[in-house]
Design an enzyme around this catalytic site. Structure first.
Site, PDB file in Angstrom:
ATOM      1  N   ARG A   1       0.802  -1.226   0.000  1.00 13.92           N
ATOM      2  CA  ARG A   1       0.000   0.000   0.000  1.00 13.92           C
ATOM      3  C   ARG A   1       0.838   1.282   0.000  1.00 13.92           C
ATOM      4  O   ARG A   1       0.523   2.229  -0.722  1.00 13.92           O
ATOM      5  CB  ARG A   1      -0.927   0.020   1.226  1.00 13.92           C
ATOM      6  CG  ARG A   1      -1.950  -1.098   1.232  1.00 13.92           C
ATOM      7  CD  ARG A   1      -2.906  -0.905   2.397  1.00 13.92           C
ATOM      8  NE  ARG A   1      -3.931  -1.928   2.473  1.00 13.92           N
ATOM      9  CZ  ARG A   1      -4.995  -1.835   3.261  1.00 13.92           C
ATOM     10  NH1 ARG A   1      -5.161  -0.776   4.034  1.00 13.92           N
ATOM     11  NH2 ARG A   1      -5.888  -2.801   3.288  1.00 13.92           N
TER      12      ARG A   1
ATOM     13  N   ASP B   1      -3.794   4.204   4.687  1.00  9.12           N
ATOM     14  CA  ASP B   1      -2.813   3.896   3.636  1.00  9.12           C
ATOM     15  C   ASP B   1      -3.474   3.352   2.367  1.00  9.12           C
ATOM     16  O   ASP B   1      -2.788   3.028   1.401  1.00  9.12           O
ATOM     17  CB  ASP B   1      -1.733   2.937   4.155  1.00  9.12           C
ATOM     18  CG  ASP B   1      -2.314   1.631   4.656  1.00  9.12           C
ATOM     19  OD1 ASP B   1      -3.535   1.402   4.513  1.00  9.12           O
ATOM     20  OD2 ASP B   1      -1.537   0.822   5.203  1.00  9.12           O
ATOM     21  N   ASP B   2      -4.809   3.259   2.349  1.00  7.75           N
ATOM     22  CA  ASP B   2      -5.499   2.913   1.100  1.00  7.75           C
ATOM     23  C   ASP B   2      -6.247   4.133   0.553  1.00  7.75           C
ATOM     24  O   ASP B   2      -7.211   4.002  -0.186  1.00  7.75           O
ATOM     25  CB  ASP B   2      -6.427   1.696   1.269  1.00  7.75           C
ATOM     26  CG  ASP B   2      -7.377   1.815   2.445  1.00  7.75           C
ATOM     27  OD1 ASP B   2      -7.439   2.898   3.065  1.00  7.75           O
ATOM     28  OD2 ASP B   2      -8.071   0.825   2.746  1.00  7.75           O
TER      29      ASP B   2
ATOM     30  N   ASP C   1     -11.583   6.287  15.026  1.00 11.28           N
ATOM     31  CA  ASP C   1     -12.261   7.399  14.345  1.00 11.28           C
ATOM     32  C   ASP C   1     -13.552   7.771  15.069  1.00 11.28           C
ATOM     33  O   ASP C   1     -13.912   8.953  15.183  1.00 11.28           O
ATOM     34  CB  ASP C   1     -12.507   7.096  12.853  1.00 11.28           C
ATOM     35  CG  ASP C   1     -13.184   5.762  12.590  1.00 11.28           C
ATOM     36  OD1 ASP C   1     -13.448   4.994  13.545  1.00 11.28           O
ATOM     37  OD2 ASP C   1     -13.467   5.481  11.400  1.00 11.28           O
TER      38      ASP C   1
ATOM     39  N   HIS D   1     -13.731   3.309   0.993  1.00 11.86           N
ATOM     40  CA  HIS D   1     -14.224   2.127   0.265  1.00 11.86           C
ATOM     41  C   HIS D   1     -15.512   1.579   0.854  1.00 11.86           C
ATOM     42  O   HIS D   1     -15.969   0.511   0.478  1.00 11.86           O
ATOM     43  CB  HIS D   1     -13.133   1.059   0.139  1.00 11.86           C
ATOM     44  CG  HIS D   1     -12.523   0.641   1.437  1.00 11.86           C
ATOM     45  ND1 HIS D   1     -13.224  -0.003   2.415  1.00 11.86           N
ATOM     46  CD2 HIS D   1     -11.262   0.796   1.904  1.00 11.86           C
ATOM     47  CE1 HIS D   1     -12.414  -0.236   3.442  1.00 11.86           C
ATOM     48  NE2 HIS D   1     -11.219   0.242   3.170  1.00 11.86           N
TER      49      HIS D   1
HETATM   50  N1  UDP Z   1      -3.988  -1.057   9.932  1.00 13.97           N
HETATM   51  C1  UDP Z   1      -3.076  -1.115  10.960  1.00 13.97           C
HETATM   52  N2  UDP Z   1      -2.801  -2.334  11.521  1.00 13.97           N
HETATM   53  C2  UDP Z   1      -3.366  -3.481  11.084  1.00 13.97           C
HETATM   54  C3  UDP Z   1      -4.294  -3.415  10.021  1.00 13.97           C
HETATM   55  C4  UDP Z   1      -4.596  -2.189   9.473  1.00 13.97           C
HETATM   56  O1  UDP Z   1      -2.538  -0.090  11.370  1.00 13.97           O
HETATM   57  O2  UDP Z   1      -3.062  -4.545  11.625  1.00 13.97           O
HETATM   58  C5  UDP Z   1      -4.288   0.236   9.327  1.00 13.97           C
HETATM   59  C6  UDP Z   1      -4.160   0.201   7.817  1.00 13.97           C
HETATM   60  O3  UDP Z   1      -2.831   0.422   7.448  1.00 13.97           O
HETATM   61  C7  UDP Z   1      -5.131   1.276   7.384  1.00 13.97           C
HETATM   62  C8  UDP Z   1      -6.197   1.233   8.471  1.00 13.97           C
HETATM   63  O4  UDP Z   1      -5.619   0.576   9.592  1.00 13.97           O
HETATM   64  O5  UDP Z   1      -4.522   2.559   7.374  1.00 13.97           O
HETATM   65  C9  UDP Z   1      -7.445   0.490   8.029  1.00 13.97           C
HETATM   66  O6  UDP Z   1      -7.095  -0.811   7.636  1.00 13.97           O
HETATM   67  P1  UDP Z   1      -7.773  -1.555   6.405  1.00 13.97           P
HETATM   68  O7  UDP Z   1      -7.859  -0.620   5.247  1.00 13.97           O
HETATM   69  O8  UDP Z   1      -7.024  -2.835   6.166  1.00 13.97           O
HETATM   70  O9  UDP Z   1      -9.202  -1.958   6.943  1.00 13.97           O
HETATM   71  P2  UDP Z   1     -10.594  -1.181   6.981  1.00 13.97           P
HETATM   72  O10 UDP Z   1     -10.755  -0.767   8.409  1.00 13.97           O
HETATM   73  O11 UDP Z   1     -10.517  -0.025   6.044  1.00 13.97           O
HETATM   74  O12 UDP Z   1     -11.570  -2.211   6.539  1.00 13.97           O
HETATM   75 MN    MN Z   2      -9.366   0.428   4.337  1.00 14.57          MN
END
Ligand code: UDP
Ligand code: MN
Length: 278
Positions: A29, A102-103, A186, A210
């Site tokens: 990423r 980071d996405d 958040d 997303h």
């Molecule tokens: N992240 C992290 N540690 C983890 C998994 C995810 O710090 O073990 C961070 C990741 O880099 C991103 C955010 O948490 O910035 C959200 O992760 P992700 O996009 O995988 O999942 P979402 O919460 O969006 O479904």
């Molecule tokens: Mn994400």
């Protein structure tokens, strides 16, 4: 643009950009970010991670912060990291703190344009609401309800507001507040700002996570208006933006997130002449 007494309009250097990441995502990423929008905000952007990674320290010009937080996708570890982002922001003297995941792709020019129109000396919490109703939970035995912005869409907080947040945030406070609230990082920010401090979330439709169906976004607005966007490339669902610029037709197999293609469209002078424009 808002201009205050004796003050210049907000510029890129007035913004502290923090990107939350983790060791296992550096390659998959962070590399794409470094190859694209990080180039537009090299001095203002810092990555908050959980390992020492010499390769990425070098590629970012030393802008990788090892938070020493643990490495999981759990409330505790994510709040620990957001706390480190806040603490670093407070040490900067910038007008704005903008957090991204980071996405996220950040259209840096549009981010600056968005913040130029907002008074940083007033309390501002700009983001995309996570739910279309207030979140309800308990805090110290009391029922609390509040709106919060999705971290994964990006959000910005003015310095005036960040200072008022100190009692719940500084020196690892975000972690402790999040534990007491038993809510994600958040959501905890939303609690502090919109419940404790009674500052309303300013809803922006320029920020996208997303959680949205990203191919529904109009390709023209992506380059001209949108400040942030994202992707979700899981086994079950492929969620990414739709672009239709024939000049930059990088195949999806080479650019599954579409960030490289988007970056080329936005920075068309940079990419125009090369075969593989990134
Ligand atoms: N992240 C992290 N540690 C983890 C998994 C995810 O710090 O073990 C961070 C990741 O880099 C991103 C955010 O948490 O910035 C959200 O992760 P992700 O996009 O995988 O999942 P979402 O919460 O969006 O479904
Ligand atoms: Mn994400």
């Amino acid at each position: 643009p808002v201009k205050h007494k004796n003050e210049s309009p907000t510029a890129l250097d007035d913004i502290f950009i923090s990107v939350k990441t983790t060791g296992k995502f550096h390659q998959s990423r962070v590399q794409i970010i470094i190859d694209t929008w990080f180039r537009d905000a090299k001095l203002q952007t810092y990555f908050f991670t959980d390992i020492d990674d010499a390769n990425f320290v070098q590629q970012t010009g030393g802008h990788m912060v090892n938070t020493l937080c643990n490495k999981t996708h759990t409330r505790k570890d994510l709040s620990c990291k957001l706390g480190a982002e806040y603490d670093h922001y407070m040490k900067s003297n910038k007008r704005w703190w903008c957090h991204f995941d980071d996405d996220n792709y950040v259209n840096v020019g549009r981010l600056v344009a968005m913040l130029r129109d907002v008074n940083h000396t007033k309390d501002f919490y700009i983001g995309k609401p996570s739910l279309n109703y207030p979140f309800v939970t308990t805090y110290e035995g009391e029922e609390v309800r509040f709106w919060f912005a999705t971290g994964g869409a990006g959000l910005c907080i003015s310095r005036a507001l960040a200072i008022k947040m100190k009692p719940w945030c500084s020196d690892g406070g975000i972690y402790q507040t999040s534990e007491k609230l038993r809510a994600p990082d958040d959501c905890t920010l939303g609690f502090i700002i919109s419940n404790r401090l009674a500052v309303q979330l300013t809803e922006s439709n320029l920020l996208h996570s997303h959680l949205e169906i990203l191919n529904k976004l109009n390709p023209a607005t992506l380059t001209e208006q949108v400040v942030s966007l994202s992707y979700g490339l899981g086994a079950k669902r492929q969620n990414f933006i739709q672009l239709n610029d024939s000049r930059f037709n990088i195949p999806i197999s080479e650019d599954p997130t579409r960030f490289r293609t988007l970056h080329c469209i936005i920075q068309s002078d940079l990419c125009k002449h090369s075969v593989r424009p990134y």
